[in-house]
Design an enzyme around this catalytic site. Structure first.
Site, short mmCIF file in Angstrom:
data_model
loop_
_atom_site.label_atom_id
_atom_site.label_comp_id
_atom_site.label_asym_id
_atom_site.label_seq_id
_atom_site.Cartn_x
_atom_site.Cartn_y
_atom_site.Cartn_z
N CYS A 175 0.87 -1.18 0.00
CA CYS A 175 0.00 0.00 0.00
C CYS A 175 0.90 1.23 0.00
O CYS A 175 2.12 1.11 -0.12
CB CYS A 175 -0.95 -0.01 1.18
SG CYS A 175 -0.13 -0.08 2.80
N THR A 176 0.33 2.40 0.15
CA THR A 176 1.10 3.64 -0.01
C THR A 176 2.24 3.76 0.99
O THR A 176 3.40 3.92 0.62
CB THR A 176 0.18 4.86 0.12
OG1 THR A 176 -0.92 4.72 -0.78
CG2 THR A 176 0.93 6.15 -0.20
#
Length: 301
Positions: A175-176
């Protein structure tokens, strides 16, 4: 130059509301802006400001109960990434809607950015992007599965519907910045998946540390501030936001007939009513008037 700090930490706050006033007051006094979320499970957010101000806020957060080993990721910007400072009280610092998920208990195996490529190229590994559909649309890792979820709350249902596809596979997730994977890997472990991995520091750390010529990342990474997207080396990307739907678009998308500044783009033109569009036009009018007076408008933050 503005210093940007993205942070999260899972701990246990007895009463997050007690922590809010001092944290907000410090940020305001130090000229720091952005958003911090407080919940009983910890803290999450991104802030930006002068170097000394960021240092002061990070020191304050590290002094909170259970936060002494707080980690964060930094970047810089030559323009202010945020318009105001918000400290919000939430039920979760990243909303998954699964009460039994607790990353403090256990998470998947952390994989350093320099080891990530070797892992995801293994034949027995399935690679899953845990971000939302509009984020995945502008960039992801080569070979990654896109669950096409509109929010992180949708991930458990997607997994339940698709888990048989991944039987006897090792699962790698990203994810980010890493926070969604703290919960998603805990969730999969609770579902009986034995070998679960996640990218330490998320996409942002990978883009910062892995040279472009060695990278398996394709496209840009969406970020939740005025930069909109970043590429390798965390260099600000070309994307901007459609303020009608808050999705990232490219500069050339402004030339499409569906685009109206602050109102619509080709992604959302059919998703809002004419009444909605009238409201958005009025909002843009008020923003323009506020700027003409040299003032900020809440809708720009």
């Amino acid at each position: 130059m503005y210093t940007i700090a993205a942070l999260y930490h899972f701990t246990r706050f007895a009463d997050p509301a007690d922590l809010k006033p001092a944290l907000l007051d410090l940020c305001l006094a130090q000229g720091v802006k952005g958003t911090l979320l407080l919940a009983k499970e910890g803290i999450n957010g991104t802030i930006a400001g002068p170097r000394a101000g960021i240092d002061a806020v990070l020191a304050h957060i590290r002094a909170l109960p259970g936060c002494s080993d707080l980690e964060w990721k930094e970047a810089t910007s030559d323009h202010p990434p945020f318009g105001k400072m918000k400290v919000r009280l939430k039920q979760e610092i990243v909303t998954m809607g699964q009460p039994d998920v607790d990353p403090r208990a256990r998470v998947g195996h952390y994989v350093e950015p320099e080891d990530w490529n070797d892992l995801i190229r293994s034949d027995d590994v399935v690679l899953i992007d845990t971000r939302n559909d509009y984020e995945v649309a502008i960039g992801t890792f080569e070979g990654a599965i896109d669950p096409m979820t509109e929010s992180f709350r949708d991930f458990p249902a997607w997994w339940e519907a698709n888990k048989e596809r991944f039987h006897n596979k090792r699962v790698a997730m990203f994810c980010t910045g890493g926070i969604r994977c703290e919960k998603s890997t805990n969730y999969l472990l609770g579902q009986g998946v034995e070998d679960v991995y996640h990218l330490k520091g998320g996409i942002l750390r990978y883009l910062e540390e892995v040279p472009a010529e060695n990278s398996t990342w394709q496209g840009e990474c969406f970020v939740f501030d005025n930069r909109v997207s970043v590429g390798h080396g965390l260099v600000e990307g070309p994307h901007e936001l459609c303020h009608g739907c808050r999705r990232p678009i490219l500069p050339e998308d402004r030339n499409r007939p569906e685009y109206e500044h602050g109102v619509s783009c080709h992604l959302c033109i059919d998703e809002t009513s004419e009444a909605d569009k009238m409201r958005f036009r009025e909002r843009q009018k008020q923003i323009a008037l506020a700027r003409a007076r040299g003032e900020d408008h809440l809708a720009t933050h």
